[in-house]
Enzyme design. Structure first.
Site, mmCIF file in Angstrom:
data_model
loop_
_atom_site.group_PDB
_atom_site.id
_atom_site.type_symbol
_atom_site.label_atom_id
_atom_site.label_comp_id
_atom_site.label_asym_id
_atom_site.label_seq_id
_atom_site.Cartn_x
_atom_site.Cartn_y
_atom_site.Cartn_z
ATOM 1 N N ARG A 38 -25.779 5.022 -39.875
ATOM 2 C CA ARG A 38 -26.359 5.888 -40.903
ATOM 3 C C ARG A 38 -25.848 5.538 -42.301
ATOM 4 N NH1 ARG A 38 -26.796 11.821 -37.852
ATOM 5 N NH2 ARG A 38 -28.853 11.410 -36.939
ATOM 6 N N LYS A 200 -37.545 17.533 -19.666
ATOM 7 C CA LYS A 200 -38.211 18.828 -19.548
ATOM 8 C C LYS A 200 -39.484 18.939 -20.380
ATOM 9 C CE LYS A 200 -33.960 21.415 -18.566
ATOM 10 N NZ LYS A 200 -33.123 22.562 -18.986
ATOM 11 N N GLY A 357 -32.757 10.109 -30.127
ATOM 12 C CA GLY A 357 -31.496 9.499 -29.727
ATOM 13 C C GLY A 357 -31.546 8.743 -28.414
ATOM 14 N N GLY A 380 -33.991 15.653 -34.467
ATOM 15 C CA GLY A 380 -34.788 16.862 -34.644
ATOM 16 C C GLY A 380 -35.940 16.692 -35.608
#
Length: 400
Positions: A38, A200, A357, A380
């Protein structure tokens, strides 16, 4: 959207204090940065601003100190790493991100100099998007630049509030991310395929619901495919699935049919008695899964079908592994498809965009990350974009 966002390369910055919102939330151990990815992403912007005579003030969150000073979450080690990577550019560290100490550090900068502010989240006003805290940050700059797409889904003082107080611009990493996702979802070269994996359905309901209206082919893998197979009436043995999401899956299938999006599910699978490294495996059709077996990866026929379908597409969007890739040998299906997407990309037939990720980790494990057109390290923010949400940090730049 892109036309309404100003790019920092168009701004006059010589002698100006330029506040750069970066994402320096990097892994550390024993006070040392262990993964500088990053940092590397924002260095081109910092170098460019420095070379153009700006006084560069870098701000970021780090960890979750919850509005209090936690020494283990100081950005000082990160600032030291930035200084090392930017040498011979002069890099200073301010022991706070607002107030007299921060002002003193910024005022001491010469044109071309860099100052890294202390962790924004040492103040509760950051996550609360407090107006007074945003104003205190704005006092440190003449121009604001957001180059942290990975934090753009948060309406915080440093990502949203401050953008309304100073001339606001997007940095190059932010623009690259927005451009890539716009190409994938808003202005794609069709046909478009989306490969969505993970454990999920419940965590990606909004992603799946949005994508069936945007793409031509939706490939579903990972444990979430088991829930789809269960709804189809397939026996899935002891495999992980979500019986409570049956109605959701049925609605997604209905929406896909109405939108002309084809859903592609596994036709065969690699199964084992348990998820364990080196477990005995076999390949079985999804119509013939033993009661005591777990589906842990897509099988070779599924890999072949996905590959064949991708050859007819011009855009591929990927989020989530197609199997339990972290445990050998259950990553082979994901790796094989990743290598095929990489090959199609290198041949110029497919624009490939991946993010998340686990996805990045899987592509790294397959050795193909650099072959993709664009790989996002945002978690996110990338997911919320796929869900069709407007990100506060991006929206603030549009209205600035």
């Amino acid at each position: 959207m892109l036309e309404s966002i100003k790019r920092i390369d168009s701004a006059e910055v010589n002698g100006k204090r330029v506040l750069v919102r970066a994402d320096l939330n990097v892994p550390t151990a024993d006070g040392k940065v262990t993964d500088a990815t990053r940092i590397e992403q924002v260095l081109p912007l910092i170098r460019d601003l420095s070379q153009r005579g700006a006084k560069v003030v870098v701000m970021s969150h780090f960890g979750r100190p919850k509005g209090k000073r936690v020494e283990e979450m100081s950005l000082k080690p990160v600032a030291d790493k930035i200084a090392e990577m930017l040498a011979p550019i002069s890099v200073h560290f301010a022991p706070d991100c607002i107030g007299e100490e921060a002002k003193a550090a910024v005022n001491a900068l010469e044109p071309g100099g860099v100052c890294v502010l202390e962790n924004l989240r040492f103040h509760a006003g950051e996550e609360a998007n407090d107006a007074a805290f945003a104003a205190a940050l704005a006092e440190l700059g003449d121009i604001y630049v957001n180059d942290a797409f990975s934090a753009a889904h948060r309406a915080h003082a440093s990502t949203e509030g401050i953008a309304h107080l100073l001339p606001a611009y997007a940095g190059p990493a932010m623009m690259s991310e927005i451009e890539a996702l716009t190409i994938a979802l808003e202005k794609p070269h069709r046909p478009v395929a989306a490969l969505i994996g993970g454990a999920k359905v419940s965590t990606k309901i909004d992603v799946l619901s949005n994508l069936v209206e945007k793409v031509n082919l939706l490939v579903i893998g990972g444990a979430m495919a088991n829930t789809f197979l269960h709804v189809e009436g397939r026996g899935i043995g002891n495999s992980l699935f979500e019986p409570g999401e049956a109605n959701t899956v049925e609605q997604i299938i209905t929406n896909a049919t109405e939108s002309g999006c084809q859903i592609l599910l596994p036709k065969d699978a690699v199964v084992a008695p348990e998820l364990r490294k080196g477990a005995a495996t076999e390949v079985r059709s999804v119509t013939d899964i033993p009661d005591d077996a777990m589906i842990l990866d897509i099988g070779p026929d599924t890999v072949a079908e996905i590959s064949a379908r991708l050859a007819d597409c011009h855009t591929a969007l990927w989020n989530g592994p197609l199997g339990a890739f972290e445990v050998a040998p259950f990553g082979e299906g994901t790796f094989a498809v990743a290598r095929e997407v990489a090959r199609l990309t290198e041949e110029g037939g497919v624009t490939s965009i991946a993010g998340g990720g686990d996805t990045v980790a899987a592509l790294n494990a397959a050795g193909v990350t650099d072959a993709f057109s664009y790989v996002s390290t945002a978690g996110g923010a990338f997911l919320e974009w796929l869900e069709g949400r407007e990100l506060p940090g991006v929206a603030a730049l549009k209205s600035a």
